[in-house]
Write a protein that holds these residues in place. Structure first.
Motif, PDB file in Angstrom:
ATOM      1  N   ASP A  77     -31.271  11.131  34.688  1.00  0.00           N
ATOM      2  CA  ASP A  77     -32.206  12.277  34.263  1.00  0.00           C
ATOM      3  C   ASP A  77     -33.655  11.636  34.449  1.00  0.00           C
ATOM      4  N   LYS A  78     -34.271  10.314  34.083  1.00  0.00           N
ATOM      5  CA  LYS A  78     -35.438   8.986  34.637  1.00  0.00           C
ATOM      6  C   LYS A  78     -34.927   9.450  36.074  1.00  0.00           C
ATOM      7  N   ARG A  87     -26.633  10.438  31.409  1.00  0.00           N
ATOM      8  CA  ARG A  87     -27.662  11.583  31.343  1.00  0.00           C
ATOM      9  C   ARG A  87     -28.682  10.410  31.037  1.00  0.00           C
ATOM     10  N   GLU A  88     -29.101  10.183  30.647  1.00  0.00           N
ATOM     11  CA  GLU A  88     -30.633   9.016  30.196  1.00  0.00           C
ATOM     12  C   GLU A  88     -30.891   8.570  31.319  1.00  0.00           C
TER      13      GLU A  88
END
Ligand code: SIN
Length: 300
Positions: free
Chosen positions: A229-230, A225-226
């Motif tokens: 999302d970035k 996700r991290e």
């Protein structure tokens, strides 16, 4: 001097989108088609105004750019299995609209469509614009260190968030005027390189989108996700985007291999109807998933 002899092409921003005029999409010659394709490759999305076309004429225009793609999970027109009607009726208020979140069409397919062509039929007096974002720039503007991280990655795409059997990001699909077909098949996963090489321009593209790119290969959704999302946030920086105001008989044709888009849902109380076809594409390749070897192809 203009690159075009038979059409007029006016960019609508400095990064993506151009309006083409001086051409009748029902009467195209080979030079017109070649120049439209050239503008499409350069600007990623091209727009036309005042193109009155019945469905056979619309299909004839679209088929000049390649064979039709497949249309999963949405019921197509009875007489025209290549065409879907993108529709939100006036009474469908406080709902989530079709195409309302950033995506690249059907990227969960093994061979996602190269292009989508939309024809405006019934357009609200305001709102319902479509916004596009340039995914070449999304890649090119990453730092060198970030490019080295993303270049070898493989992304996993799936149709499950909108079309799977669980809770849909489209909300209650049974209440929509479009017939959405939810199924187990939507849970299938397909792997594509996160950095794709555009097969016609040879340029690198950040090929991710927040609807269908569900995770990175060998990682859980949570672990992915991290970084995803970035990348999603970076991909939709305002300066990479353009916004198209529809009118009846406007046409938009975009390159799903290097652009994302979303339909704004700011016209509650009005009807919006467009016709949509996709044009078939090819299997995405990049450093993480090598594509055809040009030498081997040339030697048969
Ligand atoms: C789509 O995502 O294909 C629909 C776009 C729109 O309705 O503007």
């Amino acid at each position: 001097m203009s690159d075009y002899k038979t059409i007029t092409v006016e960019p609508i921003t400095g990064t993506i989108g151009a309006e083409i005029s001086g051409v009748d999409l029902c009467n195209l010659n080979d030079q017109n088609v070649a120049e439209i394709r050239q503008a499409f490759l350069k600007h990623l999305v091209v727009f036309f105004r005042d193109q009155e076309m019945d469905i056979p004429a619309y299909k004839a225009f679209a088929s000049k750019f390649g064979p039709f793609g497949t249309e999963p999970f949405v019921k197509t027109m009875d007489e025209h299995p290549e065409v879907i009607t993108v529709l939100k009726e006036a009474h469908e208020t406080n709902t989530i609209n079709f195409g309302g979140q950033w995506h690249s069409d059907w990227s969960f397919l093994k061979t996602p469509p190269m292009a989508t062509i939309l024809h405006g039929i019934d357009i609200p007096p305001f709102g319902g614009d479509t916004v596009f974002a340039n995914s070449y720039l999304a890649y090119e503007t990453l730092s060198d260190g970030m490019k080295r991280i993303v270049d070898p990655l493989v992304a996993v795409h799936s149709a499950r968030r909108p079309y799977g059997t669980g809770k849909s990001i489209l909300g209650d699909t049974s209440k929509k005027s479009m017939t959405i077909i939810r199924s187990e098949e939507a849970h299938e996963e397909v792997e594509h390189p996160l950095v794709r090489i555009h097969p016609e321009t040879g340029k690198k593209v950040l090929f991710v989108n927040p609807v269908y790119t569900v995770r990175l290969k060998d990682m859980t959704e949570r672990d992915s996700r991290e970084i995803l999302d970035k990348l999603f946030t970076h991909s939709i920086s305002e300066v990479f985007t353009c916004r198209f105001r529809w009118r009846r008989n406007s046409v938009a044709m975009w390159d799903n291999r290097c652009a994302m888009h979303l339909a704004l849902n700011d016209y509650d109380g009005y009807r919006r109807e467009l016709r949509r076809v996709t044009i078939a594409g090819d299997i995405p390749y990049g450093a993480a998933k090598p594509g055809p070897d040009p030498l081997a192809m040339a030697n048969g």
